[in-house]
Design an enzyme around this catalytic site. Structure first.
Site, PDB file in Angstrom:
ATOM      1  N   HIS A  52       0.858  -1.193   0.000  1.00 27.07           N
ATOM      2  CA  HIS A  52       0.000   0.000   0.000  1.00 27.07           C
ATOM      3  C   HIS A  52       0.891   1.238   0.000  1.00 27.07           C
ATOM      4  O   HIS A  52       1.293   1.732   1.042  1.00 27.07           O
ATOM      5  CB  HIS A  52      -0.914  -0.039   1.236  1.00 27.07           C
ATOM      6  CG  HIS A  52      -1.930   1.068   1.278  1.00 27.07           C
ATOM      7  ND1 HIS A  52      -3.137   0.940   1.941  1.00 27.07           N
ATOM      8  CD2 HIS A  52      -1.929   2.324   0.767  1.00 27.07           C
ATOM      9  CE1 HIS A  52      -3.823   2.057   1.826  1.00 27.07           C
ATOM     10  NE2 HIS A  52      -3.101   2.927   1.131  1.00 27.07           N
ATOM     11  N   HIS A  84       1.372   4.844  -2.400  1.00 20.02           N
ATOM     12  CA  HIS A  84       1.028   5.726  -3.528  1.00 20.02           C
ATOM     13  C   HIS A  84       2.322   6.369  -4.008  1.00 20.02           C
ATOM     14  O   HIS A  84       2.964   7.091  -3.239  1.00 20.02           O
ATOM     15  CB  HIS A  84       0.042   6.804  -3.087  1.00 20.02           C
ATOM     16  CG  HIS A  84      -1.219   6.241  -2.503  1.00 20.02           C
ATOM     17  ND1 HIS A  84      -2.364   6.072  -3.254  1.00 20.02           N
ATOM     18  CD2 HIS A  84      -1.506   5.789  -1.259  1.00 20.02           C
ATOM     19  CE1 HIS A  84      -3.313   5.542  -2.486  1.00 20.02           C
ATOM     20  NE2 HIS A  84      -2.815   5.354  -1.271  1.00 20.02           N
ATOM     21  N   HIS A 128      -9.483   1.057  -1.324  1.00 15.09           N
ATOM     22  CA  HIS A 128      -9.438   1.693  -0.006  1.00 15.09           C
ATOM     23  C   HIS A 128     -10.853   1.612   0.572  1.00 15.09           C
ATOM     24  O   HIS A 128     -11.828   2.003  -0.095  1.00 15.09           O
ATOM     25  CB  HIS A 128      -9.054   3.168  -0.124  1.00 15.09           C
ATOM     26  CG  HIS A 128      -7.597   3.417  -0.369  1.00 15.09           C
ATOM     27  ND1 HIS A 128      -6.903   2.842  -1.385  1.00 15.09           N
ATOM     28  CD2 HIS A 128      -6.711   4.210   0.302  1.00 15.09           C
ATOM     29  CE1 HIS A 128      -5.635   3.269  -1.339  1.00 15.09           C
ATOM     30  NE2 HIS A 128      -5.493   4.099  -0.327  1.00 15.09           N
ATOM     31  N   GLU A 154     -11.250   3.313   5.982  1.00 13.79           N
ATOM     32  CA  GLU A 154     -10.187   4.200   6.492  1.00 13.79           C
ATOM     33  C   GLU A 154     -10.911   5.312   7.265  1.00 13.79           C
ATOM     34  O   GLU A 154     -10.872   5.357   8.483  1.00 13.79           O
ATOM     35  CB  GLU A 154      -9.351   4.782   5.338  1.00 13.79           C
ATOM     36  CG  GLU A 154      -8.271   5.753   5.779  1.00 13.79           C
ATOM     37  CD  GLU A 154      -7.585   6.486   4.600  1.00 13.79           C
ATOM     38  OE1 GLU A 154      -8.151   6.553   3.495  1.00 13.79           O
ATOM     39  OE2 GLU A 154      -6.482   7.028   4.832  1.00 13.79           O
ATOM     40  N   ASP A 169       1.847   3.964   2.804  1.00 13.39           N
ATOM     41  CA  ASP A 169       0.819   4.843   2.228  1.00 13.39           C
ATOM     42  C   ASP A 169       1.433   6.021   1.452  1.00 13.39           C
ATOM     43  O   ASP A 169       1.623   5.923   0.251  1.00 13.39           O
ATOM     44  CB  ASP A 169      -0.135   5.334   3.326  1.00 13.39           C
ATOM     45  CG  ASP A 169      -1.519   5.704   2.800  1.00 13.39           C
ATOM     46  OD1 ASP A 169      -1.800   5.470   1.616  1.00 13.39           O
ATOM     47  OD2 ASP A 169      -2.345   6.223   3.596  1.00 13.39           O
ATOM     48  N   ASP A 170       1.709   7.111   2.143  1.00 12.32           N
ATOM     49  CA  ASP A 170       2.299   8.304   1.517  1.00 12.32           C
ATOM     50  C   ASP A 170       3.460   8.769   2.394  1.00 12.32           C
ATOM     51  O   ASP A 170       3.369   9.794   3.087  1.00 12.32           O
ATOM     52  CB  ASP A 170       1.244   9.418   1.421  1.00 12.32           C
ATOM     53  CG  ASP A 170       0.038   8.966   0.622  1.00 12.32           C
ATOM     54  OD1 ASP A 170       0.135   8.891  -0.606  1.00 12.32           O
ATOM     55  OD2 ASP A 170      -0.999   8.656   1.243  1.00 12.32           O
TER      56      ASP A 170
HETATM   57  N1  ADE Z   1      -4.513   8.785  -1.760  1.00 12.15           N
HETATM   58  C1  ADE Z   1      -3.287   8.812  -1.252  1.00 12.15           C
HETATM   59  N2  ADE Z   1      -3.293   8.413   0.021  1.00 12.15           N
HETATM   60  C2  ADE Z   1      -4.576   8.108   0.331  1.00 12.15           C
HETATM   61  C3  ADE Z   1      -5.228   7.618   1.483  1.00 12.15           C
HETATM   62  N3  ADE Z   1      -4.580   7.366   2.615  1.00 12.15           N
HETATM   63  N4  ADE Z   1      -6.559   7.435   1.423  1.00 12.15           N
HETATM   64  C4  ADE Z   1      -7.226   7.693   0.305  1.00 12.15           C
HETATM   65  N5  ADE Z   1      -6.664   8.139  -0.805  1.00 12.15           N
HETATM   66  C5  ADE Z   1      -5.343   8.343  -0.805  1.00 12.15           C
HETATM   67 ZN    ZN Z   2      -3.680   4.815   0.527  1.00  9.89          ZN
END
Ligand code: ADE
Ligand code: ZN
Length: 334
Positions: free
Chosen positions: A14, A16, A194, A197, A275-276
């Site tokens: 996971h 991005h 997703h 969340e 994630d990011d």
């Molecule tokens: N795009 C990038 N990170 C995300 C996240 N945590 N939830 C939804 N969309 C995303």
């Molecule tokens: Zn994500």
């Protein structure tokens, strides 16, 4: 334990790629491409990363992606991430990309995918890191836009293993994309989404039923529905959990409140992911460390999280077997 975690072989499911844009690279690309950004230095960019919820993050994240213009930019972005993978002993990674974030600004689909995949190829060759690519549809946009994006992806089927669903969960439930995912499945793509969340546990149920997903991205709000938790255990549905992201976006108040350890101990197929990472303050090792420190996971549990990720990945049964034995061998001999 720090060294055990650092050197533990890891698999990321996971991530991005746009979320790996470090402030230094953002600043450099803004200059290189003559894109104006409202910051005077990478430090200033970093200071702006205070989020109240998912949407407040997404607004900044989509703005940041505007510095990505040329194929070389997507290559540089991906290559920098792969070097982080090497540091963290990530041996396999399955990467999300959001084509609509770029095609809506006039960047060709081809530019995006060629830049990313040439770095992935080099990563496999020079760093020994295997990878897969997952195309995510932006759920705040229309179904018709997702269908168009799916059409654009068809010539690149050999480079894209699955489609996913990301962006603003609230108000954009899985059912909005049921037909898109049906078409993607018909075309031979695997599916992920997703769900759970910021959105309710019902989104997890709907992603499983309406989108036929192989994994749930995040999924931490499953705890609000005990019957769903039972089902996730029974079916061993993988959840790609992102601990530091969940704290930064205030899904949980503190890491001590996070439910990942409880879900793991109940037998769910949970995994740890970043994630990011450029926005949330940490890559894979940082996420493992943060969870370990707050929730006192044992070495065996940390290795189990890694094994869960191998089993949930989209690689061949033989490659899975090899990676799983590598992880247990590491754990047993540490
Ligand atoms: N795009 C990038 N990170 C995300 C996240 N945590 N939830 C939804 N969309 C995303
Ligand atoms: Zn994500």
């Amino acid at each position: 334990m720090d060294r055990f975690i650092e050197q533990l072989p890891k698999v990321e499911l996971h991530l991005h790629i746009e979320g790996t844009l470090e402030p230094e690279l953002m600043f450099k690309l803004a200059k290189r491409n003559n894109v104006s950004i409202p910051f005077d230095s990478p430090e200033q960019i970093r200071q702006a990363y205070q989020f109240e919820n998912l949407q407040s993050f997404l607004d900044i994240y989509y703005q940041g992606a505007e510095v990505l213009i040329e194929e070389q930019d997507f290559y540089d972005l991906t290559w920098e991430y792969l070097l982080r993978c090497q540091q963290d002993n990530v041996i396999h990674t399955e990467i999300f990309f959001d084509p609509q974030t770029h095609t809506d600004r006039g960047i060709a689909f081809e530019t995006v995918i060629n830049g990313i995949t040439s770095a992935l190829k080099q990563g496999e060759k020079e760093l020994g890191i295997s990878s897969q690519l997952i195309l995510c549809f932006l759920r705040h946009l229309e179904e018709s836009a997702a269908l168009e994006t799916l059409e654009q992806a068809l010539p690149y089927k050999d480079k894209i293993i699955a489609v996913g669903l990301d962006s603003s969960e609230q108000g954009h439930p899985p059912e909005k994309f049921a037909r898109v995912f049906e078409k993607a499945l018909d075309e031979g793509f695997l599916t992920v989404a997703h769900a759970g969340e910021e959105g309710p546990a019902q989104n997890i149920r709907d992603a499983l039923e309406l989108l036929q997903v192989s994994r749930i991205d995040h999924g931490v709000r499953c705890s609000e529905d005990p019957l769903l938790v039972e089902r996730l255990i029974q079916e061993q549905t993988p959840l790609t959990v992102c601990p530091l992201s969940n704290i930064k976006l205030r899904v949980f108040d503190t890491m001590a409140d996070h439910n990942i350890a409880e879900l793991l101990r109940r037998g769910l197929a949970v995994t740890i992911n970043s994630d990011d990472p450029a926005y949330f303050g940490g890559y894979m090792t940082d996420n493992f460390q943060a969870v370990h420190q707050a929730l006192s996971l044992t070495k065996q549990e940390l290795a189990q999280l890694s094994v869960n990720a191998v089993n949930a990945s989209f690689i061949s049964p033989q490659a899975k077997e090899d990676m799983v034995s590598k992880i247990w061998h590491y754990q047993d001999n540490y």
